[in-house]
Design an enzyme around this catalytic site. Sequence first.
Site, PDB file in Angstrom:
ATOM      1  N   ASP A  35       0.851  -1.194   0.000  1.00 57.27           N
ATOM      2  CA  ASP A  35       0.000   0.000   0.000  1.00 57.27           C
ATOM      3  C   ASP A  35       0.887   1.244   0.000  1.00 57.27           C
ATOM      4  OD1 ASP A  35      -3.214   0.525   1.053  1.00 57.27           O
ATOM      5  OD2 ASP A  35      -1.806   2.197   1.053  1.00 57.27           O
ATOM      6  N   ILE A  36       0.480   2.231  -0.797  1.00 53.63           N
ATOM      7  CA  ILE A  36       1.292   3.450  -0.950  1.00 53.63           C
ATOM      8  C   ILE A  36       1.146   4.413   0.235  1.00 53.63           C
ATOM      9  CG2 ILE A  36      -0.334   4.968  -2.166  1.00 53.63           C
ATOM     10  CD1 ILE A  36       1.854   5.450  -4.253  1.00 53.63           C
ATOM     11  N   ASN A  94     -13.129  -3.370   2.501  1.00 53.64           N
ATOM     12  CA  ASN A  94     -14.166  -2.344   2.598  1.00 53.64           C
ATOM     13  C   ASN A  94     -15.059  -2.341   1.363  1.00 53.64           C
ATOM     14  OD1 ASN A  94     -13.030  -1.390   5.022  1.00 53.64           O
ATOM     15  ND2 ASN A  94     -11.598  -0.069   3.922  1.00 53.64           N
ATOM     16  N   HIS A 100     -16.097   2.819   4.144  1.00 49.23           N
ATOM     17  CA  HIS A 100     -14.712   3.322   4.074  1.00 49.23           C
ATOM     18  C   HIS A 100     -13.964   2.907   2.815  1.00 49.23           C
ATOM     19  CE1 HIS A 100     -15.050   4.794   8.186  1.00 49.23           C
ATOM     20  NE2 HIS A 100     -15.614   3.637   8.480  1.00 49.23           N
ATOM     21  N   GLN A 101     -14.714   2.525   1.763  1.00 48.62           N
ATOM     22  CA  GLN A 101     -14.029   2.173   0.503  1.00 48.62           C
ATOM     23  C   GLN A 101     -13.750   3.449  -0.298  1.00 48.62           C
ATOM     24  OE1 GLN A 101     -16.273  -0.334  -2.181  1.00 48.62           O
ATOM     25  NE2 GLN A 101     -14.444  -0.989  -3.276  1.00 48.62           N
ATOM     26  N   HIS A 107     -10.553  -4.923  -3.043  1.00 49.68           N
ATOM     27  CA  HIS A 107      -9.191  -5.145  -2.530  1.00 49.68           C
ATOM     28  C   HIS A 107      -9.256  -5.577  -1.070  1.00 49.68           C
ATOM     29  CE1 HIS A 107     -10.284  -0.894  -2.103  1.00 49.68           C
ATOM     30  NE2 HIS A 107      -9.617  -0.911  -0.968  1.00 49.68           N
ATOM     31  N   PHE A 108      -8.280  -6.367  -0.710  1.00 41.71           N
ATOM     32  CA  PHE A 108      -8.163  -6.880   0.655  1.00 41.71           C
ATOM     33  C   PHE A 108      -6.893  -6.282   1.264  1.00 41.71           C
ATOM     34  CE2 PHE A 108     -11.323 -10.328   0.598  1.00 41.71           C
ATOM     35  CZ  PHE A 108     -11.625 -10.334  -0.752  1.00 41.71           C
ATOM     36  N   HIS A 109      -7.056  -5.627   2.400  1.00 42.45           N
ATOM     37  CA  HIS A 109      -5.894  -5.090   3.093  1.00 42.45           C
ATOM     38  C   HIS A 109      -5.324  -6.165   4.019  1.00 42.45           C
ATOM     39  CE1 HIS A 109      -6.835  -0.668   2.510  1.00 42.45           C
ATOM     40  NE2 HIS A 109      -8.045  -1.160   2.312  1.00 42.45           N
TER      41      HIS A 109
HETATM   42  P1  5GP Z   1      -9.895   1.618   0.721  1.00 41.82           P
HETATM   43  O1  5GP Z   1     -10.149   2.736   1.680  1.00 41.82           O
HETATM   44  O2  5GP Z   1     -10.555   1.843  -0.620  1.00 41.82           O
HETATM   45  O3  5GP Z   1     -10.224   0.276   1.323  1.00 41.82           O
HETATM   46  O4  5GP Z   1      -8.326   1.607   0.521  1.00 41.82           O
HETATM   47  C1  5GP Z   1      -7.662   1.940  -0.661  1.00 41.82           C
HETATM   48  C2  5GP Z   1      -6.177   1.761  -0.403  1.00 41.82           C
HETATM   49  O5  5GP Z   1      -5.486   1.883  -1.641  1.00 41.82           O
HETATM   50  C3  5GP Z   1      -5.579   2.847   0.527  1.00 41.82           C
HETATM   51  O6  5GP Z   1      -4.969   2.195   1.644  1.00 41.82           O
HETATM   52  C4  5GP Z   1      -4.581   3.570  -0.343  1.00 41.82           C
HETATM   53  O7  5GP Z   1      -3.424   3.957   0.358  1.00 41.82           O
HETATM   54  C5  5GP Z   1      -4.272   2.538  -1.424  1.00 41.82           C
HETATM   55  N1  5GP Z   1      -3.893   3.126  -2.702  1.00 41.82           N
HETATM   56  C6  5GP Z   1      -4.593   4.057  -3.408  1.00 41.82           C
HETATM   57  N2  5GP Z   1      -3.961   4.365  -4.552  1.00 41.82           N
HETATM   58  C7  5GP Z   1      -2.833   3.611  -4.581  1.00 41.82           C
HETATM   59  C8  5GP Z   1      -1.754   3.485  -5.530  1.00 41.82           C
HETATM   60  O8  5GP Z   1      -1.703   4.129  -6.569  1.00 41.82           O
HETATM   61  N3  5GP Z   1      -0.781   2.588  -5.215  1.00 41.82           N
HETATM   62  C9  5GP Z   1      -0.811   1.852  -4.079  1.00 41.82           C
HETATM   63  N4  5GP Z   1       0.191   1.006  -3.870  1.00 41.82           N
HETATM   64  N5  5GP Z   1      -1.793   1.936  -3.166  1.00 41.82           N
HETATM   65  C10 5GP Z   1      -2.795   2.811  -3.405  1.00 41.82           C
END
Ligand code: 5GP
Length: 147
Positions: A35-36, A94, A100-101, A107-109
Amino acid sequence: MSCISSAACIFCKIIKGEIPSFKLIETKYAYSFLDIEPCSKGHALVIPKYHGAKLHNLPDEYLHDVLPILKKLAIALEYNIDSPEGKSYNILQNNGRLGHQVVDHVHFHLIPKNTEKDGLIVGWPAEKANFDDLSLLHKELLKKLED
Ligand code: 5GP
Ligand code: ZN
Protein backbone atom coordinates in the site's frame (compact mmCIF):
# COMPACT_ATOMS: atom_id res chain seq x y z
CA MET A 1 -3.23 -13.41 -18.02
CA SER A 2 -6.82 -13.46 -16.83
CA CYS A 3 -7.91 -9.86 -16.31
CA ILE A 4 -11.24 -8.06 -16.78
CA SER A 5 -10.38 -4.40 -16.41
CA SER A 6 -11.68 -0.84 -16.48
CA ALA A 7 -9.55 1.76 -18.31
CA ALA A 8 -10.15 4.42 -15.66
CA CYS A 9 -9.39 2.28 -12.60
CA ILE A 10 -6.13 2.86 -10.76
CA PHE A 11 -5.88 -0.75 -9.56
CA CYS A 12 -6.56 -2.10 -13.07
CA LYS A 13 -3.70 0.12 -14.24
CA ILE A 14 -1.45 -1.33 -11.53
CA ILE A 15 -2.31 -4.89 -12.61
CA LYS A 16 -1.45 -4.01 -16.23
CA GLY A 17 1.82 -2.33 -15.19
CA GLU A 18 0.66 1.08 -16.42
CA ILE A 19 1.20 2.46 -12.91
CA PRO A 20 4.21 1.16 -10.95
CA SER A 21 3.73 -0.81 -7.77
CA PHE A 22 5.83 -2.71 -5.26
CA LYS A 23 4.51 -6.06 -6.45
CA LEU A 24 4.59 -8.99 -4.02
CA ILE A 25 2.73 -12.06 -5.34
CA GLU A 26 0.93 -12.45 -8.68
CA THR A 27 -1.21 -15.38 -9.80
CA LYS A 28 -3.57 -15.95 -12.72
CA TYR A 29 -6.46 -14.39 -10.80
CA ALA A 30 -4.94 -12.01 -8.27
CA TYR A 31 -2.18 -9.47 -7.68
CA SER A 32 -0.66 -8.10 -4.49
CA PHE A 33 1.50 -5.11 -3.68
CA LEU A 34 2.50 -2.71 -0.91
CA ASP A 35 0.00 0.00 0.00
CA ILE A 36 1.29 3.45 -0.95
CA GLU A 37 -0.09 5.04 2.24
CA PRO A 38 0.54 2.34 4.83
CA CYS A 39 -0.98 2.59 8.28
CA SER A 40 1.70 0.18 9.54
CA LYS A 41 4.96 -1.27 8.21
CA GLY A 42 4.08 -4.05 5.77
CA HIS A 43 0.53 -2.85 4.95
CA ALA A 44 -0.22 -4.70 1.71
CA LEU A 45 -3.14 -5.06 -0.70
CA VAL A 46 -4.42 -8.12 -2.57
CA ILE A 47 -6.63 -7.43 -5.57
CA PRO A 48 -8.54 -9.82 -7.82
CA LYS A 49 -7.76 -9.35 -11.54
CA TYR A 50 -11.36 -8.46 -12.25
CA HIS A 51 -12.75 -4.97 -12.12
CA GLY A 52 -15.67 -4.99 -9.72
CA ALA A 53 -16.41 -2.44 -7.03
CA LYS A 54 -17.80 -4.69 -4.33
CA LEU A 55 -17.12 -8.24 -3.23
CA HIS A 56 -20.50 -9.53 -4.46
CA ASN A 57 -19.74 -8.20 -7.99
CA LEU A 58 -16.93 -10.72 -8.51
CA PRO A 59 -17.11 -14.17 -10.09
CA ASP A 60 -15.99 -16.76 -7.53
CA GLU A 61 -12.90 -17.86 -9.45
CA TYR A 62 -11.34 -14.43 -9.01
CA LEU A 63 -11.57 -14.86 -5.26
CA HIS A 64 -9.96 -18.29 -5.01
CA ASP A 65 -6.37 -17.05 -4.85
CA VAL A 66 -6.99 -14.23 -2.39
CA LEU A 67 -6.90 -16.04 0.96
CA PRO A 68 -3.84 -18.18 0.09
CA ILE A 69 -1.98 -15.00 -0.97
CA LEU A 70 -2.97 -13.23 2.26
CA LYS A 71 -1.73 -16.23 4.20
CA LYS A 72 1.65 -16.23 2.40
CA LEU A 73 2.03 -12.50 2.98
CA ALA A 74 1.13 -12.84 6.66
CA ILE A 75 3.84 -15.49 7.06
CA ALA A 76 6.37 -13.36 5.16
CA LEU A 77 5.57 -10.31 7.29
CA GLU A 78 6.12 -12.12 10.55
CA TYR A 79 9.60 -10.58 10.77
CA ASN A 80 7.86 -7.29 11.17
CA ILE A 81 5.82 -8.14 14.21
CA ASP A 82 7.62 -8.19 17.51
CA SER A 83 4.84 -7.90 20.07
CA PRO A 84 5.24 -10.36 22.98
CA GLU A 85 2.12 -12.38 22.10
CA GLY A 86 3.37 -12.98 18.56
CA LYS A 87 2.05 -11.82 15.26
CA SER A 88 -1.00 -9.62 15.14
CA TYR A 89 -2.58 -8.44 11.93
CA ASN A 90 -5.97 -7.66 10.40
CA ILE A 91 -7.51 -8.52 7.05
CA LEU A 92 -9.82 -5.73 5.97
CA GLN A 93 -12.08 -5.50 2.94
CA ASN A 94 -14.17 -2.34 2.60
CA ASN A 95 -17.31 -2.06 0.46
CA GLY A 96 -18.99 1.26 -0.36
CA ARG A 97 -18.30 4.80 0.82
CA LEU A 98 -20.03 4.30 4.18
CA GLY A 99 -17.87 1.19 4.52
CA HIS A 100 -14.71 3.32 4.07
CA GLN A 101 -14.03 2.17 0.50
CA VAL A 102 -12.12 4.75 -1.54
CA VAL A 103 -10.90 2.71 -4.53
CA ASP A 104 -13.79 1.02 -6.35
CA HIS A 105 -11.91 -2.13 -7.28
CA VAL A 106 -12.27 -4.92 -4.73
CA HIS A 107 -9.19 -5.14 -2.53
CA PHE A 108 -8.16 -6.88 0.65
CA HIS A 109 -5.89 -5.09 3.09
CA LEU A 110 -3.33 -7.05 5.10
CA ILE A 111 -2.49 -4.73 7.98
CA PRO A 112 0.19 -5.75 10.45
CA LYS A 113 -0.62 -4.54 13.97
CA ASN A 114 2.76 -3.79 15.49
CA THR A 115 1.74 -1.45 18.30
CA GLU A 116 -1.43 -0.10 19.93
CA LYS A 117 -1.10 3.02 17.82
CA ASP A 118 -0.34 1.71 14.34
CA GLY A 119 -2.31 -0.51 11.99
CA LEU A 120 -6.06 -0.91 12.13
CA ILE A 121 -7.85 0.84 14.95
CA VAL A 122 -11.28 -0.72 15.34
CA GLY A 123 -14.32 0.52 17.19
CA TRP A 124 -17.88 -0.62 16.64
CA PRO A 125 -21.13 -0.01 18.45
CA ALA A 126 -21.86 -3.57 19.64
CA GLU A 127 -24.96 -4.14 21.78
CA LYS A 128 -26.41 -7.29 23.36
CA ALA A 129 -28.84 -8.80 20.84
CA ASN A 130 -32.55 -9.26 21.40
CA PHE A 131 -33.05 -13.00 20.78
CA ASP A 132 -36.51 -12.59 19.23
CA ASP A 133 -35.07 -10.14 16.70
CA LEU A 134 -32.10 -12.44 16.02
CA SER A 135 -34.39 -15.41 15.52
CA LEU A 136 -36.59 -13.46 13.06
CA LEU A 137 -33.55 -12.25 11.13
CA HIS A 138 -32.16 -15.78 11.05
CA LYS A 139 -35.40 -17.10 9.51
CA GLU A 140 -35.46 -14.30 6.91
CA LEU A 141 -31.87 -14.90 5.91
CA LEU A 142 -32.26 -18.67 5.67
CA LYS A 143 -35.27 -18.12 3.38
CA LYS A 144 -33.25 -15.77 1.15
CA LEU A 145 -30.32 -18.16 1.06
CA GLU A 146 -32.64 -20.95 -0.13
CA ASP A 147 -33.97 -18.84 -3.07
P1 5GP B 1 -9.90 1.62 0.72
O1 5GP B 1 -10.15 2.74 1.68
O2 5GP B 1 -10.56 1.84 -0.62
O3 5GP B 1 -10.22 0.28 1.32
O4 5GP B 1 -8.33 1.61 0.52
C1 5GP B 1 -7.66 1.94 -0.66
C2 5GP B 1 -6.18 1.76 -0.40
O5 5GP B 1 -5.49 1.88 -1.64
C3 5GP B 1 -5.58 2.85 0.53
O6 5GP B 1 -4.97 2.19 1.64
C4 5GP B 1 -4.58 3.57 -0.34
O7 5GP B 1 -3.42 3.96 0.36
C5 5GP B 1 -4.27 2.54 -1.42
N1 5GP B 1 -3.89 3.13 -2.70
C6 5GP B 1 -4.59 4.06 -3.41
N2 5GP B 1 -3.96 4.36 -4.55
C7 5GP B 1 -2.83 3.61 -4.58
C8 5GP B 1 -1.75 3.48 -5.53
O8 5GP B 1 -1.70 4.13 -6.57
N3 5GP B 1 -0.78 2.59 -5.21
C9 5GP B 1 -0.81 1.85 -4.08
N4 5GP B 1 0.19 1.01 -3.87
N5 5GP B 1 -1.79 1.94 -3.17
C10 5GP B 1 -2.79 2.81 -3.41
ZN1 ZN C 1 -10.23 -1.95 -11.57
